[in-house]
Each structure stands twice: as structure tokens, then as C-alpha cells.
Design a protein around this motif. Structure first.
Motif, PDB file in Angstrom:
ATOM      1  N   GLU A 204       0.831  -1.198   0.000  1.00 37.98           N
ATOM      2  CA  GLU A 204       0.000   0.000   0.000  1.00 37.98           C
ATOM      3  C   GLU A 204       0.872   1.257   0.000  1.00 37.98           C
ATOM      4  O   GLU A 204       1.799   1.382   0.804  1.00 37.98           O
ATOM      5  CB  GLU A 204      -0.903  -0.011   1.227  1.00 37.98           C
TER       6      GLU A 204
ATOM      7  N   GLY B 124      -3.482  -0.964  -9.860  1.00 33.07           N
ATOM      8  CA  GLY B 124      -3.085  -0.280  -8.644  1.00 33.07           C
ATOM      9  C   GLY B 124      -2.021   0.758  -8.915  1.00 33.07           C
ATOM     10  O   GLY B 124      -1.736   1.100 -10.066  1.00 33.07           O
ATOM     11  N   ASP B 125      -1.394   1.251  -7.845  1.00 29.47           N
ATOM     12  CA  ASP B 125      -0.382   2.297  -7.967  1.00 29.47           C
ATOM     13  C   ASP B 125       0.947   1.886  -7.344  1.00 29.47           C
ATOM     14  O   ASP B 125       1.803   2.719  -7.083  1.00 29.47           O
ATOM     15  CB  ASP B 125      -0.872   3.588  -7.313  1.00 29.47           C
ATOM     16  N   SER B 126       1.132   0.577  -7.125  1.00 27.51           N
ATOM     17  CA  SER B 126       2.313   0.105  -6.409  1.00 27.51           C
ATOM     18  C   SER B 126       3.090  -0.903  -7.240  1.00 27.51           C
ATOM     19  O   SER B 126       2.534  -1.602  -8.102  1.00 27.51           O
ATOM     20  CB  SER B 126       1.900  -0.534  -5.080  1.00 27.51           C
TER      21      SER B 126
ATOM     22  N   ASN C 179       0.617  -3.987 -12.717  1.00 31.75           N
ATOM     23  CA  ASN C 179      -0.759  -3.932 -13.204  1.00 31.75           C
ATOM     24  C   ASN C 179      -1.040  -5.023 -14.231  1.00 31.75           C
ATOM     25  O   ASN C 179      -2.186  -5.509 -14.326  1.00 31.75           O
ATOM     26  CB  ASN C 179      -1.061  -2.545 -13.770  1.00 31.75           C
TER      27      ASN C 179
ATOM     28  N   VAL D 188       2.605  -6.273  -5.131  1.00 33.79           N
ATOM     29  CA  VAL D 188       1.263  -6.842  -5.180  1.00 33.79           C
ATOM     30  C   VAL D 188       1.205  -8.016  -4.211  1.00 33.79           C
ATOM     31  O   VAL D 188       2.089  -8.883  -4.222  1.00 33.79           O
ATOM     32  CB  VAL D 188       0.914  -7.343  -6.596  1.00 33.79           C
TER      33      VAL D 188
ATOM     34  N   ARG E 172      -7.996  -8.465 -11.235  1.00 37.77           N
ATOM     35  CA  ARG E 172      -8.082  -7.445 -10.208  1.00 37.77           C
ATOM     36  C   ARG E 172      -7.835  -6.074 -10.829  1.00 37.77           C
ATOM     37  O   ARG E 172      -7.138  -5.966 -11.851  1.00 37.77           O
ATOM     38  CB  ARG E 172      -7.078  -7.711  -9.088  1.00 37.77           C
TER      39      ARG E 172
ATOM     40  N   LEU F  20      -1.840  -7.853 -11.972  1.00 36.14           N
ATOM     41  CA  LEU F  20      -3.169  -7.698 -11.396  1.00 36.14           C
ATOM     42  C   LEU F  20      -4.258  -8.013 -12.420  1.00 36.14           C
ATOM     43  O   LEU F  20      -5.259  -8.671 -12.099  1.00 36.14           O
ATOM     44  CB  LEU F  20      -3.344  -6.284 -10.854  1.00 36.14           C
TER      45      LEU F  20
END
Length: 344
Positions: free
Chosen positions: A148, A292-294, A281, A297, A289, A284
Motif C-alpha cells: 500500500e 493499482g499504484d504500487s 498492473n 502486489v 483485479r 493484477l
């Protein structure tokens, strides 16, 4: 340097998806370290010839964070660099920390539990808890257990609104996530992850507005104003800037660190960010899913750990979940190798 060109500097086996555990050295870092180890083995040089690497690494780190070199201290690990900071916090202070925080940025506060009030909260309540009142907030810019990304500027705005000190552990962020370090009072980084340095190299950005009230409790000769005049005897002659918080360097860690940081600088953190998050991503998306920005995962597939290992995919297990992390040397083929196991 373009990402595709830069990838030629690594010898990563396919499937290494664990940079959040440790980063892999680029060729210039590996070669410099091997040369120094050879000199050590034969006594071909003096220790003073190795000291310069620490200064080069400090300067490189300062450029990456866009902070003055004189505001950067060097150490061995995040908790060691945080120790004098925690010691300087006034008795009775309220310290807010996310409950999922890696212990390198939790235990330094908890060991003062007899005089500090340490409050741990869920990450989604961090901003509101800080805004309600505290003296110091300590948090990871990117959480090790979950990947996160913290709402960095929101936490800082909340802290400034109540006059609180801001301490950030950027070990899981620095090297792929751009951020304005000077917004915080203290930023610590263990450099063996996304900065791909040997373990034993760590940095702290210590803002001038904060560090003047901190006692350098680990001061030794390397904290001296003039290193060669700091070997023996009184009076104390400490550096006037953040160097007074330095600890004597583990030479070989820094010999590998300086060229590793130079490679990160040549590629550019913004380019690394885009590459890493795009791979995360892609992963993901393969798991159905949302993006995201990370670069980290986590996913519920503990039963797949053995199958991933058998396929040559190395991930970590953290907080009951599997964790994959993507960095500059990873490719789409690494992502697809993992997905073939998880979705096949």
C-alpha cells in the motif's frame, strides 16, 4: 538510459519477483565489489582508499531525493538511524504509527514505551488520527506487508496542522516511487531493496529544522568534522551537518552502493516507476483485479507457493499472503511465468 538498455546490466534469473526482499546488483556494482574483495584478500590497498565510496553514495542518494548532501547521514539499517531520533522525542509525546508497520519503524518507538505514548492505527485511519492530534507520526511510504502506498502529502498536511514531526521509512519506495523528501522531517532508507545496494548501506535525510535538537548518540570517528583528525582524544569535533549522525561504514557495502545508485540515477526514478507499476498492473489484470499504484502486489494463493517455486518464480510470503514485487530488471515474461502457474 532506456529501460531496455539498462536491463542488460543485470544477470537476473527469470522469475525473480522479490525485490521487496532484496534487490539485485547491476553489473557496475557487482564488478566494483569483486575488485574490492580481491584487494582485501591480498592486502593490495589501504582502507582509506575504500572510504571515498561512502561519500559518492551519499552524494548520489542526495541527488536522487533532490536534497542537500549535507542533510544526508549514512548508517547500516533503518532502525539504527531512527534510534537517535526516537531518543530525542520529549517525554509524554504521542506517537502515531500504522499497526501494519514493519518493526524497523515501530520498535524504535516502542522501546521508549515507558515515556512515550505509542498509538497504532489501521492505515486508512492514519490521516484522521494524526489530524486529531499527535506529536510525531512515523509511517512507511510503501508498506512492506501489503504494498500500500501511503497518502504521503495528506499525512504531512495533517501533521503540520497539529505541529507534529513527520518520520518516513521509504525503504520500500525509494528507487521506484518519486516523492518530495523535504516535506518530511526525517526519511530513512535501507538501500538493499529498490536501490539494489549491498545490505549494510542505509541513509537518512535529516532536515536542519529537526536535527539540531537530536543528540548523535552513536557518534564516532566517522562523525567527525575532519575524519583524519578524529581518531583520538578530546575535544569532541563533530561535523556541523547531518554527517555527525554517521556511523563508521561497512566498506564493501558502500563500494557496491555508489555504482548501484549511479545506475538508478541514469535510468531515472520516474521511468523505473512507470515500468514497475506497468508490470504490477499486468499481473493484477491477469488475476482479474483492478489496476493499482504500487510495484508490490499481494495475493491470496498460499497453496500456490510450491508450484511457483517449481516454475522458477520466487515470491515472498508476508502477513499470510504471497507478495510479488516488480523492478527494473523484470520483464513481461516474468509476469506471465507467474500467471501461468496461478491461472493455468
Amino acid at each position: 538510459m532506456e529501460i531496455r538498455e539498462a536491463q542488460q546490466l543485470w544477470s537476473a534469473l527469470p522469475g525473480w519477483l522479490n525485490t521487496a526482499g532484496y534487490g539485485l546488483p547491476p553489473a557496475p556494482a557487482w564488478d566494483a565489489l569483486q575488485a574490492a574483495l580481491g584487494d582485501w584478500r591480498t592486502g593490495a590497498t589501504f582502507a582509506t582508499d575504500w572510504d571515498g565510496a561512502t561519500g559518492l553514495a551519499r552524494a548520489g542518494f542526495a541527488r536522487l531525493l533532490a536534497v542537500p548532501e549535507g542533510d544526508v547521514a549514512v548508517g547500516a539499517q533503518a532502525s539504527q538511524l531512527l534510534a537517535p531520533v526516537a531518543t530525542a522525542v520529549a517525554d509524554g509525546s504521542r506517537v502515531v504509527v500504522p499497526e501494519v508497520e514493519f518493526t524497523s519503524n515501530l520498535f524504535p518507538w516502542l522501546v521508549h514505551g515507558d515515556r512515550l505514548k505509542v498509538v497504532t492505527v489501521p492505515t486508512d485511519r492514519l490521516v484522521e488520527t494524526v489530524a486529531a492530534g499527535c506529536d510525531l507520526v512515523a509511517f512507511s511510504l510503501v508498506q512492506s506487508a501489503t504494498g500500500e502506498v501511503a497518502p504521503y502529502e495528506q499525512v504531512i498536511a495533517a501533521a503540520r496542522g497539529v505541529g507534529a514531526t513527520v518520520v518516513v521509512d521509504a525503504s520500500q519506495a525509494c528507487g521506484w516511487l518519486p516523492f518530495d523528501a523535504e516535506l518530511a522531517d526525517v526519511v530513512v532508507v535501507s538501500a538493499y531493496k529498490w536501490l539494489m545496494c549491498p545490505r549494510g548501506a542505509a541513509f537518512a535525510y535529516l532536515s536542519p529544522r529537526f536535527r539540531d535538537g537530536v543528540r548523535p548518540i552513536a557518534a564516532g570517528w566517522f562523525a567527525g568534522a575532519d575524519l583524519r583528525d578524529s581518531y583520538y582524544g578530546p575535544e569532541m569535533r563533530l561535523a556541523g551537518d547531518a554527517r555527525r549522525f554517521d556511523v563508521s561504514p561497512a566498506w564493501f557495502s558502500w563500494i557496491g552502493a555508489a555504482p548501484a545508485l549511479a545506475v538508478v540515477e541514469q535510468i531515472g526514478i520516474a521511468a523505473i516507476h512507470d515500468h514497475n507499476v506497468a508490470l504490477a498492473n499486468r499481473f493484477l489484470a491477469g488475476l482479474d483485479r483492478p489496476a493499482g499504484d504500487s510495484a508490490i502486489v499481494t495475493f491470496d494463493a498460499r497453496d500456490a507457493g510450491a508450484a511457483l517455486s517449481a516454475a522458477g518464480v520466487r515470491v515472498a510470503q508476508r502477513a499470510g499472503r504471497l507478495r510479488a514485487s516488480f523492478h527494473v530488471y523484470n520483464t513481461q515474461a516474468d509476469v506471465d511465468r507467474a500467471l501461468d502457474v496461478l491461472t493455468g
